[in-house]
Scaffold this motif. Structure first.
Motif, PDB file in Angstrom:
ATOM      1  N   ASP A 262       8.108  51.177  -0.065  1.00 34.05           N
ATOM      2  CA  ASP A 262       7.271  49.981  -0.048  1.00 34.05           C
ATOM      3  C   ASP A 262       6.919  49.730   1.418  1.00 34.05           C
ATOM      4  O   ASP A 262       7.759  49.295   2.205  1.00 34.05           O
ATOM      5  N   LEU A 263       5.668  50.017   1.790  1.00 36.30           N
ATOM      6  CA  LEU A 263       5.278  50.067   3.201  1.00 36.30           C
ATOM      7  C   LEU A 263       4.366  48.918   3.577  1.00 36.30           C
ATOM      8  O   LEU A 263       3.376  48.637   2.900  1.00 36.30           O
ATOM      9  N   ASP A 264       4.700  48.270   4.700  1.00 38.07           N
ATOM     10  CA  ASP A 264       3.893  47.204   5.260  1.00 38.07           C
ATOM     11  C   ASP A 264       3.078  47.769   6.424  1.00 38.07           C
ATOM     12  O   ASP A 264       3.574  48.605   7.182  1.00 38.07           O
ATOM     13  N   PRO A 265       1.816  47.358   6.619  1.00 39.49           N
ATOM     14  CA  PRO A 265       0.983  47.908   7.700  1.00 39.49           C
ATOM     15  C   PRO A 265       1.555  47.704   9.093  1.00 39.49           C
ATOM     16  O   PRO A 265       1.164  48.399  10.031  1.00 39.49           O
ATOM     17  N   THR A 266       2.494  46.766   9.254  1.00 40.49           N
ATOM     18  CA  THR A 266       3.089  46.523  10.570  1.00 40.49           C
ATOM     19  C   THR A 266       4.159  47.553  10.918  1.00 40.49           C
ATOM     20  O   THR A 266       4.684  47.545  12.030  1.00 40.49           O
TER      21      THR A 266
END
Length: 339
Positions: A262-266
């Protein structure tokens, strides 16, 4: 007493002999010049130089560069596209790993007799043949691209000198390939151990669930499986404090999340695999392509300068190679931006 006419003839003969001798000497010197070779050290590698071709080894980039006055270069891409061909004066760059160099003497046969070895011509053919098959194994790729550069009718004086230089290149290439083979073997062993551990854990979990349901496993519907997985993902997102914009996961028949990214752009990520979960940054992470999955190494709470080992999570098993490649590129861009 020698007559003036005789002296004149002698001087003319001497002059002609001098000119002929000078021409022969100049021809011999020029011929020797054409056959001259040199091996030198360059920054981060070696260079073989002749009047027909130059070969350089670049140790930092692990490449071999060939510049030829007259060569024949072919390249066959892994995607099955039409073979590329280039002839004449050219420059070819090969990955050192997978490169093979052969030098073969050219013989002349007056008749098509297989038992006749032919006569030596004084020339040799030099072939550089490269394949990324070994590198492909490390990245989980089956497709192979191949390149070949042929140098024809190289004088033996040059070819023999180059053969000594090529032997040095082969020793350098052999050491790199041995290192890759050791890494592959270690990964295979690790993969076998992981699969055995997962099988053992799955068997234990199945046995426990069977005991809880009177000896039979509960088979959930697709809707029930997704609802149970969504509940678990929501709990992880609450713990992490963020909700990723890109997510991929796999669910077992019983609704348990097998692996998740689960990847966040930050650059923040939640990873789950092998019954372990990580919430944190991709700073200092390492992405490795394995056969059929990605391995992501991250700095967990136990990481330190004294113990710099990364915690590994294997995800994307069962997805297509295109999906894995897209995730690899996305992750590497984020990791690079966090340096």
């Amino acid at each position: 007493m020698v007559s003036a006419q005789t002296l004149e003839v002698m001087w003319w003969a001497f002059g002609v002999a001098l000119v002929v001798g000078g021409a022969i000497y100049a021809y011999m010197e020029y011929h020797a010049y054409l056959l001259r070779t040199q091996v030198t050290e360059i920054q981060g590698g070696w260079r073989f130089t002749s009047k027909l071709f130059t070969v350089e080894s670049h140790h930092a980039s692990k490449e071999v560069v060939v510049q030829a006055r007259d060569g024949r270069y072919t390249h066959l891409a892994a995607d099955g596209a039409e073979e590329q061909l280039q002839t004449g004066s050219l420059t070819a760059t090969f990955a050192a790993v997978g490169l093979r160099i052969t030098t073969t003497g050219v013989r002349f046969k007056a008749h098509d007799d297989q038992e006749d070895p032919g006569h030596e011509t004084g020339f040799s053919n030099i072939v550089f043949a490269a394949s990324d098959e070994l590198e492909g194994h490390t990245q989980g790729r089956n497709a192979v691209q191949r390149s070949t550069l042929s140098l024809h009718h190289v004088p033996n004086a040059i070819a023999n000198d180059f053969a000594l230089f090529a032997h040095r290149l082969e020793r350098w290439i052999e050491k790199m390939e041995q290192g890759i083979q050791r890494d592959l073997e270690a990964r295979r062993k690790e993969e076998d151990e992981r699969q055995k551990a997962e099988a053992k854990a799955a068997a234990a979990a199945a046995k426990a669930r069977g005991n809880q349901t009177g000896g039979s496993l509960v088979v959930l519907s697709e809707q029930e499986r997704q609802a149970k997985a969504a509940k678990q993902i929501a709990a992880w997102r609450a713990t992490a404090g963020f909700k990723g914009s890109s997510i991929e996961f796999s669910v077992s028949p019983q609704g348990d999340v097998v692996w998740l990214i689960d990847l966040d752009p930050t650059g923040r990520v939640t990873l789950h695999a092998g019954n372990r979960t990580f919430h944190g940054s991709l700073r200092g992470a390492k992405v490795t392509v394995l056969t059929g999955e990605l391995e992501i190494g991250v700095k967990d709470d136990y990481w330190s300068d004294e113990d710099p080992r990364l915690a590994s999570f294997r995800v994307l098993g069962g997805t297509s190679s295109e999906v894995r490649q897209a995730w690899k590129e996305r992750l590497e861009i984020l990791v690079h931006s966090l340096h």
